[in-house]
Motif scaffolding. Structure first.
Motif, PDB file in Angstrom:
ATOM      1  N   ILE A 209     -15.025 -19.977  17.402  1.00 40.25           N
ATOM      2  CA  ILE A 209     -13.895 -20.897  16.435  1.00 40.25           C
ATOM      3  C   ILE A 209     -12.493 -20.153  17.149  1.00 40.25           C
ATOM      4  CG2 ILE A 209     -12.647 -20.904  14.282  1.00 40.25           C
ATOM      5  CD1 ILE A 209     -15.342 -21.043  12.772  1.00 40.25           C
TER       6      ILE A 209
ATOM      7  N   ILE B 200     -11.667 -22.358  19.933  1.00 43.37           N
ATOM      8  CA  ILE B 200     -11.528 -23.952  19.505  1.00 43.37           C
ATOM      9  C   ILE B 200      -9.976 -23.908  19.242  1.00 43.37           C
ATOM     10  CG2 ILE B 200     -11.888 -25.643  18.023  1.00 43.37           C
ATOM     11  CD1 ILE B 200     -14.895 -24.775  17.966  1.00 43.37           C
TER      12      ILE B 200
ATOM     13  N   VAL C 285      -9.535 -24.722  11.582  1.00 44.84           N
ATOM     14  CA  VAL C 285     -10.482 -25.028  12.481  1.00 44.84           C
ATOM     15  C   VAL C 285     -11.910 -24.785  11.436  1.00 44.84           C
ATOM     16  CG1 VAL C 285     -12.438 -24.635  14.165  1.00 44.84           C
ATOM     17  CG2 VAL C 285      -9.745 -24.736  14.338  1.00 44.84           C
TER      18      VAL C 285
ATOM     19  N   LEU D  55     -14.711 -27.553   9.930  1.00 46.46           N
ATOM     20  CA  LEU D  55     -16.054 -27.236  10.252  1.00 46.46           C
ATOM     21  C   LEU D  55     -16.922 -26.985   8.995  1.00 46.46           C
ATOM     22  CD1 LEU D  55     -15.999 -25.144  13.413  1.00 46.46           C
ATOM     23  CD2 LEU D  55     -16.196 -27.343  13.139  1.00 46.46           C
TER      24      LEU D  55
ATOM     25  N   VAL E 299     -15.141 -29.825  19.358  1.00 46.19           N
ATOM     26  CA  VAL E 299     -16.464 -29.222  19.126  1.00 46.19           C
ATOM     27  C   VAL E 299     -17.733 -30.058  19.645  1.00 46.19           C
ATOM     28  CG1 VAL E 299     -17.817 -28.753  17.221  1.00 46.19           C
ATOM     29  CG2 VAL E 299     -15.614 -28.197  16.985  1.00 46.19           C
TER      30      VAL E 299
ATOM     31  N   TYR F  12     -20.120 -26.513  20.602  1.00 44.40           N
ATOM     32  CA  TYR F  12     -19.939 -25.486  19.551  1.00 44.40           C
ATOM     33  C   TYR F  12     -21.253 -25.244  18.547  1.00 44.40           C
ATOM     34  CZ  TYR F  12     -18.530 -22.662  15.656  1.00 44.40           C
ATOM     35  OH  TYR F  12     -18.408 -21.811  14.658  1.00 44.40           O
TER      36      TYR F  12
END
Length: 333
Positions: A7, A10, A21, A25, A46, A51
């Motif tokens: 994470i 990202i 993030v 998610l 993503v 991911y």
């Protein structure tokens, strides 16, 4: 080896916070008032980098693994493999995955497998309990782990279960054979205290008593080698000059068919409990007492998920009707 995307990677790539993030998610974008544009940007990225969330970390946050344990008698048996297939599909549609295995009616193996699944922290169990598991099932309940028993239940333990109406199914099959002018009708079953076997015996006896005819019962040891079982089945049918036979399980019926064919003995009229791929192909085709797998598996998953979600105020105990499928084997002259 390719480095796992985190994470934090990202967040760094998109120039936003790890918290943002994480909210996106975990489907909290609307709740945290994160714009649709930013949400789309994160989700697109993503997807691009592939991911995958850390399931262990997620389970620690939510308290759920989204994994269910299915323990059946024998996954190789056509009935249980069909059940497993339907349960796996229904569980997946509800957001869960299934781990399943066979207990082989081995008390020691069953206890080991149940403990293994408990150690893996499955969210709930679906179990066809073998004999000797009363204390183990009670322990699952005491640990507040959601549980549904299937195919048979343990009378001394108050728990959820979904079973077929084995007594009525056996009664209807025996009555069907009696109405076909068969006078000497035998039941081939197992030495077992399990509820489904007791109910099938009681259904047979109810019909035989209703028609006031002599009963013929043969019980076999589950652990007996196949050749030994075949020999006992043949001897039982021939020595008692049976007109018809009700087999309490599909694998006993298969052994009976093999024994009769090998000895070139005329096939008596017969009905088997539970469908098998062989039965439609056999000549004559074999009549069966069919369990409603669609309804059974639907109720199993719905009951277990309701228990997981804390929606059951008391044990849910369901009995599903069986269906007699008449084919050539029970209508022979």
């Amino acid at each position: 080896m390719k480095k796992r995307v985190l994470i934090s990677d990202i967040a760094k790539a998109l120039g936003i916070s790890v918290t943002t993030v994480s909210f996106i998610l975990n489907d909290k974008a609307k709740e945290k008032r994160i714009s649709d544009a930013l949400t789309k940007r994160v989700l697109d990225y993503v997807k691009k980098v592939g991911y995958k969330p850390n399931q262990l970390a997620k389970s620690l946050r939510t308290g759920q693994t989204k994994i269910l344990g299915l323990l059946v008698e024998d996954i190789a048996n056509s009935f249980f493999s069909n059940v497993a297939k339907h349960i796996e599909r229904r569980a997946y549609e509800a957001g869960y995955h299934i781990i399943y295995c066979s207990m082989d009616n081995d008390e020691h193996k069953a206890k080991e497998l149940i403990q293994l699944f408990m150690d893996r922290q499955v969210d709930g169990f679906i179990i066809t309990p073998s004999e000797g598991l009363e204390e183990t099932i009670s322990n699952i309940k005491q640990n507040n782990i959601p549980l549904v028993l299937f195919d048979r239940f343990i009378p001394a333990v108050e728990t959820n279960y979904v079973v077929s109406d084995n007594r009525r199914g056996s009664y209807e099959a025996t009555k069907h054979l009696l109405e076909g002018n068969n006078k000497r009708i035998g039941l081939i079953s197992l030495y077992s205290n399990q509820t489904q076997m007791r109910d099938r015996l009681e259904g047979y006896m109810e019909a035989m008593d209703e028609f006031r005819v002599q009963s013929f019962i043969k019980k076999l040891n589950m652990e007996s080698p196949e050749d030994e079982s075949k020999e006992q089945i043949l001897e039982f049918v021939v020595d008692n000059k049976l007109d018809a036979v009700l087999f309490a399980t599909n694998y006993l019926a298969v052994r009976g068919l093999k024994a009769l064919k090998a000895s070139q003995t005329k096939l008596p009229n017969m009905v088997a409990f539970d469908e098998h791929t062989l039965f439609k192909l056999h000549d004559p085709s074999i009549s069966v007492v069919s369990q409603d797998i669609e309804q059974l598996t639907r109720e199993l998953i719905q009951t277990l998920i309701a228990d997981i979600d804390g929606k059951l105020k008391e044990a849910r105990q369901l009995t599903i009707p069986c269906h007699l499928i008449v084919r050539e084997s029970s209508t022979m002259a």
